[in-house]
Design an enzyme around this catalytic site. Structure first.
Site, PDB file in Angstrom:
ATOM      1  N   ASP A  14      90.650 -98.367 -34.185  1.00  0.00           N
ATOM      2  CA  ASP A  14      90.505 -99.295 -35.325  1.00  0.00           C
ATOM      3  C   ASP A  14      91.425 -99.004 -36.519  1.00  0.00           C
ATOM      4  O   ASP A  14      90.968 -99.045 -37.674  1.00  0.00           O
ATOM      5  CB  ASP A  14      89.044 -99.318 -35.806  1.00  0.00           C
ATOM      6  CG  ASP A  14      88.066 -99.787 -34.732  1.00  0.00           C
ATOM      7  OD1 ASP A  14      88.504-100.138 -33.620  1.00  0.00           O
ATOM      8  OD2 ASP A  14      86.853 -99.786 -35.001  1.00  0.00           O
ATOM      9  N   ASP A  55      88.520-103.393 -33.814  1.00  0.00           N
ATOM     10  CA  ASP A  55      87.239-104.007 -34.128  1.00  0.00           C
ATOM     11  C   ASP A  55      87.556-105.512 -34.195  1.00  0.00           C
ATOM     12  O   ASP A  55      88.512-105.925 -34.869  1.00  0.00           O
ATOM     13  CB  ASP A  55      86.789-103.471 -35.498  1.00  0.00           C
ATOM     14  CG  ASP A  55      85.281-103.388 -35.676  1.00  0.00           C
ATOM     15  OD1 ASP A  55      84.557-103.238 -34.670  1.00  0.00           O
ATOM     16  OD2 ASP A  55      84.830-103.463 -36.832  1.00  0.00           O
ATOM     17  N   LYS A 125      86.744-104.673 -29.393  1.00  0.00           N
ATOM     18  CA  LYS A 125      85.321-104.329 -29.363  1.00  0.00           C
ATOM     19  C   LYS A 125      84.566-105.035 -30.481  1.00  0.00           C
ATOM     20  O   LYS A 125      85.174-105.493 -31.441  1.00  0.00           O
ATOM     21  CB  LYS A 125      85.144-102.816 -29.496  1.00  0.00           C
ATOM     22  CG  LYS A 125      85.607-102.272 -30.831  1.00  0.00           C
ATOM     23  CD  LYS A 125      85.465-100.774 -30.829  1.00  0.00           C
ATOM     24  CE  LYS A 125      85.632-100.173 -32.191  1.00  0.00           C
ATOM     25  NZ  LYS A 125      84.712-100.674 -33.206  1.00  0.00           N
ATOM     26  N   CYS A 173      83.215 -95.294 -36.176  1.00  0.00           N
ATOM     27  CA  CYS A 173      83.725 -95.661 -34.847  1.00  0.00           C
ATOM     28  C   CYS A 173      84.412 -94.509 -34.124  1.00  0.00           C
ATOM     29  O   CYS A 173      84.356 -94.429 -32.892  1.00  0.00           O
ATOM     30  CB  CYS A 173      84.624 -96.883 -34.956  1.00  0.00           C
ATOM     31  SG  CYS A 173      83.656 -98.359 -35.380  1.00  0.00           S
TER      32      CYS A 173
HETATM   33  C1  VGL Z   1      83.745 -99.522 -38.350  1.00  0.00           C
HETATM   34  C2  VGL Z   1      82.097-100.105 -39.820  1.00  0.00           C
HETATM   35  C3  VGL Z   1      82.001-101.356 -39.240  1.00  0.00           C
HETATM   36  C4  VGL Z   1      84.724 -98.488 -37.884  1.00  0.00           C
HETATM   37  C5  VGL Z   1      83.656-100.750 -37.746  1.00  0.00           C
HETATM   38  O1  VGL Z   1      85.755 -98.866 -37.265  1.00  0.00           O
HETATM   39  O2  VGL Z   1      84.482 -97.283 -38.160  1.00  0.00           O
HETATM   40  N1  VGL Z   1      82.951 -99.208 -39.380  1.00  0.00           N
HETATM   41  N2  VGL Z   1      82.774-101.664 -38.194  1.00  0.00           N
HETATM   42 ZN    ZN Z   2      82.888-103.656 -37.465  1.00  0.00          ZN
END
Ligand code: VGL
Ligand code: ZN
Length: 230
Positions: A14, A55, A125, A173
């Site tokens: 991410d 994400d 994801k 994540c």
């Molecule tokens: C994430 C919060 C919400 C991350 C993804 O990539 O850590 N954190 N969605």
């Molecule tokens: Zn997210």
């Protein structure tokens, strides 16, 4: 597999505009600065597979505070969610976030500082609006699992033995992905130079302890676990 097998994969979690300053809706402090160490990992010759995750939420995703009625506050409010396929099972409390990483928007793009030229696979994801999915493998439900990205199969098909995890955010994540990789039987390292936490120093310490309790080793670029990639 003998104990001497070493078939490493890199998972870059991410590293997207919405998780980076200056404009990301869920910017992790100094998030953009991890591009440099990650690019040097990407150049290590021994990786058999280099994976980036994104994400990738629909606009009606359950984790967005403003999708709840009455609307909730991002970062501070949470909600109880249960398995949409089996509502009496596995309820847990999850934190709510600002709108972030909506599919096909600029905020969902990988940051341009990342050298994507030798990334082999991109895993998207969090595409099911009904479930939160921090891990790049699957959502947290097991009775049954609601959403599986296919990442475990991809790693196993390629004979991967060791997984190196970096990206954003360390305490969400990256952590969930590393823990699931360990549960899937891989030797797992999080390279700390290649990650940043949403929650600052306190979250950092707590996350490191919890990773180690779940069998994930937290290493640095100069450690032998990284040096052996040359
Ligand atoms: C994430 C919060 C919400 C991350 C993804 O990539 O850590 N954190 N969605
Ligand atoms: Zn997210």
């Amino acid at each position: 597999m003998t104990s001497r097998d070493f078939v490493p994969a890199l998972i870059i979690v991410d590293v997207q505009e919405d998780f980076c300053p200056p404009k990301g809706s869920l910017a992790v402090p100094n998030g953009r600065s991890i591009a440099e160490p990650i690019n040097s990992l990407l150049a290590e010759p021994k990786f058999a597979l280099r994976i980036a995750t994104q994400d990738w939420h629909p606009a009606n995703h359950i984790s967005f505070a403003n999708n709840h009625n009455p609307p909730k506050q991002p970062f501070t409010d949470s909600i109880k969610i249960s398995n949409p396929l089996n509502p009496s099972e596995e309820p847990y409390t999850t934190r709510l976030w600002p709108v972030h990483c909506v599919q096909d928007t600029a905020g969902a793009a990988l940051i341009p500082e990342l050298d994507t030229s030798n990334i082999d696979v991109v895993v998207k994801k969090g595409q099911d609006s009904r479930v939160e999915m921090y891990s790049a493998f699957y959502d947290p439900f097991r009775q049954p699992t609601v959403s599986d990205s296919g990442l475990a199969d991809t790693l196993k098909e390629r004979g991967i033995t060791h997984v190196y995890v970096v990206g954003l955010a360390y305490d969400y994540c990256v952590k969930a992905t590393a823990v699931d990789a360990a549960k899937e039987g891989f030797v797992v390292y999080v390279v700390q130079d290649g990650t940043k936490a949403v929650g600052g120093n306190e979250a950092w310490e707590e996350c490191t302890k919890s990773l180690e309790a779940d069998g994930v080793k937290v290493v640095r670029m100069e450690d032998e676990e990284v040096q052996r990639l040359r």
